[in-house]
Scaffold this active site. Sequence first.
Site, PDB file in Angstrom:
ATOM      1  N   ASP A 138      24.933 -40.660  72.453  1.00  0.00           N
ATOM      2  CA  ASP A 138      24.170 -40.495  73.697  1.00  0.00           C
ATOM      3  C   ASP A 138      23.259 -41.676  74.015  1.00  0.00           C
ATOM      4  OD1 ASP A 138      25.324 -37.944  73.911  1.00  0.00           O
ATOM      5  OD2 ASP A 138      23.830 -37.179  72.507  1.00  0.00           O
ATOM      6  N   GLY A 153      30.448 -36.672  74.888  1.00  0.00           N
ATOM      7  CA  GLY A 153      30.147 -36.445  76.299  1.00  0.00           C
ATOM      8  C   GLY A 153      29.686 -37.763  76.885  1.00  0.00           C
ATOM      9  N   HIS A 154      30.474 -38.318  77.784  1.00  0.00           N
ATOM     10  CA  HIS A 154      30.118 -39.604  78.375  1.00  0.00           C
ATOM     11  C   HIS A 154      29.855 -39.429  79.860  1.00  0.00           C
ATOM     12  CE1 HIS A 154      32.439 -41.687  74.915  1.00  0.00           C
ATOM     13  NE2 HIS A 154      31.195 -41.444  74.598  1.00  0.00           N
TER      14      HIS A 154
HETATM   15  P1  IMP Z   1      30.538 -32.115  65.626  1.00  0.00           P
HETATM   16  O1  IMP Z   1      30.904 -33.541  65.832  1.00  0.00           O
HETATM   17  O2  IMP Z   1      30.770 -31.252  66.818  1.00  0.00           O
HETATM   18  O3  IMP Z   1      31.116 -31.573  64.362  1.00  0.00           O
HETATM   19  O4  IMP Z   1      28.946 -32.064  65.412  1.00  0.00           O
HETATM   20  C1  IMP Z   1      28.290 -32.655  64.274  1.00  0.00           C
HETATM   21  C2  IMP Z   1      26.968 -33.291  64.685  1.00  0.00           C
HETATM   22  O5  IMP Z   1      27.230 -34.418  65.494  1.00  0.00           O
HETATM   23  C3  IMP Z   1      26.069 -32.383  65.527  1.00  0.00           C
HETATM   24  O6  IMP Z   1      24.719 -32.687  65.225  1.00  0.00           O
HETATM   25  C4  IMP Z   1      26.390 -32.799  66.959  1.00  0.00           C
HETATM   26  O7  IMP Z   1      25.328 -32.514  67.831  1.00  0.00           O
HETATM   27  C5  IMP Z   1      26.597 -34.287  66.763  1.00  0.00           C
HETATM   28  N1  IMP Z   1      27.503 -34.910  67.775  1.00  0.00           N
HETATM   29  C6  IMP Z   1      28.854 -34.915  67.786  1.00  0.00           C
HETATM   30  N2  IMP Z   1      29.335 -35.622  68.814  1.00  0.00           N
HETATM   31  C7  IMP Z   1      28.274 -36.095  69.470  1.00  0.00           C
HETATM   32  C8  IMP Z   1      28.120 -36.930  70.621  1.00  0.00           C
HETATM   33  O8  IMP Z   1      29.079 -37.396  71.250  1.00  0.00           O
HETATM   34  N3  IMP Z   1      26.842 -37.218  70.987  1.00  0.00           N
HETATM   35  C9  IMP Z   1      25.768 -36.753  70.296  1.00  0.00           C
HETATM   36  N4  IMP Z   1      25.855 -35.965  69.231  1.00  0.00           N
HETATM   37  C10 IMP Z   1      27.102 -35.648  68.813  1.00  0.00           C
HETATM   38 MG    MG Z   2      27.013 -38.237  74.920  1.00  0.00          MG
END
Ligand code: IMP
Ligand code: MG
Length: 340
Positions: free
Chosen positions: A19, A48-49
Amino acid sequence: MEEKKLMPCTVVVCGFFGDTGKGKIISYLALKDKIAVTARAGVGPNAGHTVVYKGVEYKLRMLPSAFVYDKCRLLIGPGVLVNPQILLKEIEITKSKERIWVDPQCAIIEQRHIDADKKGDLADKIRTTGTGTGPCNAERALRTVKLARDIPELKGFLIDVPLEVNKAIDDGKNVLIEGTQGTYLSLFHGTYPYCTSKDVTASAACSDVGVGPTKANDVLIVFKAFTTRVGAGPLPGEVSEEEAEKRGWVEVGTVTGRRRRAAPFNYDLAKRAVMLNGATQAAITKMDILFPECKGAKTYKELPQKARAFIEKVEKEIKIPVTLIGTGPDALEVVDRRKE
Ligand code: IMP
Ligand code: MG
């Protein structure tokens, strides 16, 4: 500043916890440098972009952010997990059907992966995005997961992505590799167990799309002017919710709608992220949040003295040039010092 031209194959990664505005920076590069081919790397639809262009805001989870340049070919590398419903919806929203391809070896997220990601420790302790990526990668390691080549809905979109990307590099075309998540969410280099389900540094991004380490010649690392983190896990220097509100640092997650935790820019994390990614240049986004007078600026000299002092301090600490500075949400609200 000496001119730094974008090299033929550039990897874009985040140096914090995700992010940081990779989507915005990638959309700027795609338009300005006329990127011919982009390859999406990273975990999958947990990303999420946000891309804002010509007054429209796109929130993308699967589609490469370089789609805003309408001549850019959009590829999704075999390391990326695909949720076909999300991908097909984004193809429709962006009208990119004619120029998007998926590697046949992308693994497919199914409902049972999403269900497993929404309960137990993954939901309660790690606080994942609940998009099924961790359970899908686990199944991939067990070699029981379905691949894109097994899915009729994706039949018309399949292509050998590593071959396409390498051909484009060899032909001297401008190629981007789009990393996702952030360095400190890496399964190897992040804050384990509070991290995502695979490595997400620049080397991993190259591997995701089938580009060898000698072929990527520029790594652009993206930082935000302050740090945020969504989900559980350490965030050094975290400020209270009230303080974040006072500073204008409150953000809400693109995928989960969860409020992001916030902290000041972290020089130690930034330095280590430059090392872990072999970064050659940096971008700093949201300078207009830290210094409102920066809003919409397109040249370095328009920035107020204290904003320039901040950029120069960052450069002194991380020892690579800050070439791009984000001054607003629109794809073109960027100070581009490569040309100054
Ligand atoms: P997962 O990738 O859904 O397994 O989540 C694992 C951790 O990574 C959590 O704390 C999520 O909030 C974080 N996370 C995963 N993808 C993103 C991203 O694209 N942006 C920010 N946090 C992410
Ligand atoms: Mg993002």
